[in-house]
Enzyme design. Structure first.
Site, mmCIF file in Angstrom:
data_model
loop_
_atom_site.group_PDB
_atom_site.id
_atom_site.type_symbol
_atom_site.label_atom_id
_atom_site.label_comp_id
_atom_site.label_asym_id
_atom_site.label_seq_id
_atom_site.Cartn_x
_atom_site.Cartn_y
_atom_site.Cartn_z
ATOM 1 N N SER A 73 0.834 -1.195 0.000
ATOM 2 C CA SER A 73 0.000 0.000 0.000
ATOM 3 C C SER A 73 0.868 1.244 0.000
ATOM 4 O O SER A 73 2.012 1.218 0.459
ATOM 5 C CB SER A 73 -0.925 -0.005 1.225
ATOM 6 O OG SER A 73 -1.818 1.094 1.197
ATOM 7 N N ASP A 74 0.305 2.328 -0.504
ATOM 8 C CA ASP A 74 1.008 3.605 -0.476
ATOM 9 C C ASP A 74 -0.021 4.730 -0.367
ATOM 10 O O ASP A 74 -1.110 4.637 -0.936
ATOM 11 C CB ASP A 74 1.862 3.799 -1.731
ATOM 12 C CG ASP A 74 2.825 4.960 -1.578
ATOM 13 O OD1 ASP A 74 3.812 4.816 -0.828
ATOM 14 O OD2 ASP A 74 2.590 6.017 -2.181
#
Length: 200
Positions: A73-74
Site C-alpha cells: 500500500s502507499d
C-alpha cells in the site's frame, strides 16, 4: 483445540503500525515484511498512477519471499496536483501545513494484493478539508513529534483530528488503508477477513 485467530493469513509489505492495526480491526492477522523500493515519481506521472505503482511494487517485492498472499500500500497527500511527502524538518512541515490550512486537499491511498489472480490493485481518493491553522498551532503541533513521519505532515487519527473540518470519502484510507476496498481485494484473492472466518 488450536486457536488460529492470530495465525498470519497475509504478509504486509509495510512497517506501518497504522496499517497493521487497521488489518487487525477486520480480523486479518499479518506477518510483516517491509519492502524497500525506489519511491521517486516518474516524469509526468499522475498522483493516482504514482501511488498505485508503488503499492504494486511493494507487493511484488515480497512475493516469492513468503507463501502468504502479500498486501502492498502507499498513501500520498495531494494539493494543486503536487504530492506532499513526509516532512524533512520543522520548516518543511510548517510549509506543508500552511498550504493545507483552510483548504481542501486529496489523500490518495492505493492497495495491491497478490494471490491466485495475480496482483489486484485499486486507488481510493478522499477529499479532506482542513480548517485554518494559526502559526502557533503549526509550531506547537511539530513539537508533539506527530508530523515527522506522516505524509503531508499530519495524522488524522492523532492530534491533527482537531484540524479536520470535513472529509468526503474513506476515513480509514486517510489513516493508511481503505478497509472497504481492501476487504474486497482480500476476498477476491481468497484471504479470510472477519466475516469470512465463520460458516455461512
Amino acid at each position: 483445540m488450536r486457536d488460529d485467530n492470530h495465525t498470519p493469513v497475509l504478509c504486509l509489505a509495510s512497517a506501518s503500525p497504522r496499517r497493521q492495526a487497521l488489518l487487525a480491526s477486520i480480523g486479518v492477522p499479518v506477518s510483516v515484511m517491509p519492502s524497500d523500493i525506489d519511491e521517486t515519481p516518474l516524469e509526468a506521472e499522475s498522483p493516482a498512477a504514482y501511488v498505485e505503482r508503488l503499492a504494486v511494487a511493494k507487493a511484488q517485492a515480497a512475493v516469492g519471499k513468503t507463501a502468504l498472499p502479500v498486501l502492498g500500500s502507499d498513501t500520498a497527500v495531494v494539493i494543486d496536483g503536487a504530492i506532499l511527502g513526509k516532512p524533512n524538518d520543522q520548516q518543511h512541515a510548517a510549509e506543508m501545513l500552511r498550504m493545507l490550512s483552510g483548504r481542501t486537499h486529496q489523500v490518495l491511498t492505493a492497495v495491491a494484493v497478490s494471490g491466485p489472480l495475480g496482483i489486484l490493485s485499486c486507488c481510493v481518493v478522499t477529499d479532506v478539508t482542513m480548517r485554518e491553522l494559526t502559526a502557533k498551532e503549526i509550531a506547537c503541533y511539530w513539537l508533539t513529534g506527530e508530523p515527522a513521519d506522516k505524509a503531508g505532515g499530519y495524522a488524522i487519527q492523532g492530534l491533527a483530528a482537531i484540524f479536520i473540518e470535513q472529509i468526503q470519502g474513506s476515513h480509514s484510507a486517510v489513516v493508511g488503508l481503505p478497509l472497504f476496498e481492501t476487504t474486497r481485494l482480500l476476498r477476491q484473492q481468497g484471504v479470510p477477513v472477519w466475516a469470512g472466518r465463520y460458516p455461512s
